[in-house]
Design an enzyme around this catalytic site. Structure first.
Site, mmCIF file in Angstrom:
data_model
loop_
_atom_site.group_PDB
_atom_site.id
_atom_site.type_symbol
_atom_site.label_atom_id
_atom_site.label_comp_id
_atom_site.label_asym_id
_atom_site.label_seq_id
_atom_site.Cartn_x
_atom_site.Cartn_y
_atom_site.Cartn_z
ATOM 1 N N HIS A 144 56.170 -6.431 -87.982
ATOM 2 C CA HIS A 144 55.072 -7.272 -88.458
ATOM 3 C C HIS A 144 55.400 -8.762 -88.386
ATOM 4 O O HIS A 144 56.520 -9.196 -88.628
ATOM 5 C CB HIS A 144 54.701 -6.903 -89.893
ATOM 6 C CG HIS A 144 55.793 -7.208 -90.891
ATOM 7 N ND1 HIS A 144 55.912 -8.422 -91.514
ATOM 8 C CD2 HIS A 144 56.810 -6.439 -91.355
ATOM 9 C CE1 HIS A 144 56.949 -8.406 -92.335
ATOM 10 N NE2 HIS A 144 57.514 -7.217 -92.257
ATOM 11 N N ASP A 145 54.405 -9.535 -88.012
ATOM 12 C CA ASP A 145 54.432 -11.001 -88.075
ATOM 13 C C ASP A 145 55.491 -11.655 -87.185
ATOM 14 O O ASP A 145 55.846 -12.814 -87.401
ATOM 15 C CB ASP A 145 54.614 -11.465 -89.529
ATOM 16 C CG ASP A 145 53.493 -10.979 -90.424
ATOM 17 O OD1 ASP A 145 52.321 -11.257 -90.102
ATOM 18 O OD2 ASP A 145 53.769 -10.284 -91.418
#
Length: 215
Positions: A144-145
């Site tokens: 994620h991210d």
């Protein structure tokens, strides 16, 4: 179904051809700078000549898939050259759509820029941005991210934890691991099997567990 031309006819081009066939796209032909490959075929699709074969094709109706990989020495330079070829094609009006293999898992919350390629078995999680002409190769995982800069390549089996920042034209080698929150500068090379636990400056070459500079 869309019409595609693949630039390159080596190993990476074969993987891209498989991806497009799996997506049921129509591949018109491949090109390659090596005359020795002209007249050959990959999975029944002809290698018809060099990139000048694009002359006369309508860029509004034909998509381009970059089948040029990167290997050997001076990887950042090879990645920069690959990205320059993609930019030249865009400047000539051709489209290089992002490509996701049907057997990859890409979150609806991830963003893929033009020319990004996500191969079979790869995972891209929510909030990740995959830049222009990035390759997320077979079974690689981007959590994620993460933010992956233009032209970077993440080799098969490599794993990035959450919130990893990767610069442009970075090579992350086969089976390497990058812990969460790490930043990797432009043009860095992460060797196969390395475990990155600290920020890596631009242009560095690192290897080992934990990864250390090998210049």
């Amino acid at each position: 179904m869309s019409d595609y031309v693949i630039i390159g006819a080596g190993g990476h081009a074969g993987v891209i051809l498989d991806l497009l066939i799996a997506r049921r796209e129509n591949v018109l032909f491949l090109t390659d700078a090596d005359p020795a490959r002209h007249g050959s075929q990959l999975r029944g699709v002809s290698v018809t000549g060099s990139d000048d074969r694009l002359t006369g094709l309508d860029p509004t109706t034909v998509n381009i898939a970059l089948g040029i990989g990167a290997s050997g020495t001076d990887l950042p330079a090879r990645l920069t050259t690959r990205r320059a070829i993609a930019d030249d094609l865009r400047n000539r009006g051709y489209r290089l759509p992002s490509l996701i293999h049907p057997a990859a898992t890409v979150s609806d919350g991830a963003v893929l820029d033009d020319g990004a390629q996500v191969m079979a078995g790869a995972i891209v999680q929510t909030g990740a941005r995959i830049g222009h002409d990035v390759v997320v190769n077979t079974r690689a995982a981007v959590d994620h991210d993460c933010d992956i800069g233009d032209g970077a390549q993440i080799a098969p089996g490599a794993t990035l934890g959450g919130n990893v920042q990767v610069g442009c034209d970075v090579w992350i080698g086969l089976g390497a691991s990058v812990i969460q929150g790490v930043s990797i500068g432009n043009g860095a090379v992460i060797a196969a099997g390395a475990v990155v636990i600290d920020d890596i400056p631009a242009g560095a070459r690192v290897a080992g567990v934990p990864a250390k500079d090998i210049h």
